[in-house]
Write a protein that holds these residues in place. Structure first.
Motif, short mmCIF file in Angstrom:
data_model
loop_
_atom_site.label_atom_id
_atom_site.label_comp_id
_atom_site.label_asym_id
_atom_site.label_seq_id
_atom_site.Cartn_x
_atom_site.Cartn_y
_atom_site.Cartn_z
N MET A 87 0.36 68.36 76.94
CA MET A 87 1.41 68.38 75.93
C MET A 87 0.82 68.46 74.53
O MET A 87 1.51 68.85 73.61
CB MET A 87 2.30 67.15 76.05
CG MET A 87 3.23 67.14 77.26
SD MET A 87 4.30 68.57 77.47
CE MET A 87 5.20 68.64 75.98
N LEU A 88 -0.43 68.09 74.41
CA LEU A 88 -1.07 68.15 73.10
C LEU A 88 -1.15 69.58 72.60
O LEU A 88 -0.88 69.84 71.42
CB LEU A 88 -2.46 67.52 73.17
CG LEU A 88 -3.24 67.50 71.85
CD1 LEU A 88 -2.51 66.63 70.84
CD2 LEU A 88 -4.65 66.99 72.08
N ILE A 89 -1.46 70.51 73.48
CA ILE A 89 -1.54 71.92 73.08
C ILE A 89 -0.17 72.43 72.67
O ILE A 89 -0.03 73.12 71.65
CB ILE A 89 -2.14 72.77 74.22
CG1 ILE A 89 -3.60 72.36 74.45
CG2 ILE A 89 -2.05 74.25 73.90
CD1 ILE A 89 -4.22 72.98 75.66
N ALA A 90 0.86 72.11 73.44
CA ALA A 90 2.22 72.53 73.09
C ALA A 90 2.65 71.93 71.76
O ALA A 90 3.29 72.60 70.94
CB ALA A 90 3.19 72.13 74.19
N ALA A 91 2.30 70.68 71.53
CA ALA A 91 2.66 70.03 70.27
C ALA A 91 1.96 70.70 69.09
O ALA A 91 2.59 70.97 68.06
CB ALA A 91 2.29 68.56 70.32
N LEU A 92 0.69 70.99 69.24
CA LEU A 92 -0.04 71.65 68.15
C LEU A 92 0.47 73.06 67.90
O LEU A 92 0.57 73.48 66.74
CB LEU A 92 -1.54 71.66 68.46
CG LEU A 92 -2.23 70.30 68.45
CD1 LEU A 92 -3.69 70.43 68.85
CD2 LEU A 92 -2.10 69.65 67.07
N LEU A 93 0.80 73.77 68.96
CA LEU A 93 1.38 75.11 68.79
C LEU A 93 2.72 75.04 68.07
O LEU A 93 2.98 75.82 67.13
CB LEU A 93 1.53 75.81 70.13
CG LEU A 93 0.27 76.38 70.75
CD1 LEU A 93 0.55 76.90 72.15
CD2 LEU A 93 -0.29 77.49 69.88
N CYS A 94 3.59 74.14 68.49
CA CYS A 94 4.90 74.01 67.85
C CYS A 94 4.76 73.63 66.37
O CYS A 94 5.43 74.21 65.51
CB CYS A 94 5.75 72.96 68.56
SG CYS A 94 6.57 73.56 70.02
N LEU A 95 3.90 72.68 66.09
CA LEU A 95 3.72 72.26 64.70
C LEU A 95 3.10 73.37 63.85
O LEU A 95 3.49 73.57 62.70
CB LEU A 95 2.90 70.98 64.64
CG LEU A 95 3.58 69.74 65.22
CD1 LEU A 95 2.61 68.56 65.28
CD2 LEU A 95 4.82 69.39 64.41
N SER A 96 2.15 74.10 64.42
CA SER A 96 1.53 75.20 63.66
C SER A 96 2.53 76.31 63.37
O SER A 96 2.60 76.82 62.24
CB SER A 96 0.35 75.77 64.45
OG SER A 96 -0.63 74.80 64.67
#
Length: 118
Positions: free
Chosen positions: A1-10
């Motif tokens: 979920m960390l990757i999805a979170a970073l993608l969404c925030l970016s």
């Protein structure tokens, strides 16, 4: 979920910056720029949705995070698509009204166009 979170925030930051940049541009007579400027508020709304999805992905349990991220991404894409559609309709109507008003469009009777081509 960390990757999805970073993608969404970016993506939220990129879309938000693009929306703010479009809002700060001066008004133009170009229909394309008019549509882009009119879509800027929906881009800002999409940036907020993506940021909410990113925060939920970071803080929620994984099953809940996946659902929230999916809903936020679909909502952001649909919001921008609806904004583009509405803005394009408004600009198309304005262009059609200016063409008809200047005498370059339809005069209201099909006979005038049909007879003028012969």
């Amino acid at each position: 979920m960390l990757i999805a979170a970073l993608l969404c925030l970016s993506v939220a930051v990129i879309v938000g910056i693009l929306g703010l940049w479009l809002l700060t541009r001066p008004h133009s007579g170009d229909p394309v720029r008019t549509v882009l400027r009119a879509v800027a508020p929906t881009q800002l709304a999409a940036a907020v949705m993506l940021a909410a999805g990113g925060v939920a992905a970071l803080s929620a349990e994984p099953r809940t995070g996946v659902v929230v991220v999916t809903v936020c991404v679909i909502g952001a894409v649909a919001t921008v698509a609806a904004g583009c559609w509405q803005s394009a309709k408004v600009v198309a109507r304005a262009e059609a009204a200016s063409t008809v008003g200047s005498g370059g469009g339809c005069t209201g009777s099909c006979a005038s166009c049909t007879l003028s081509c012969s």
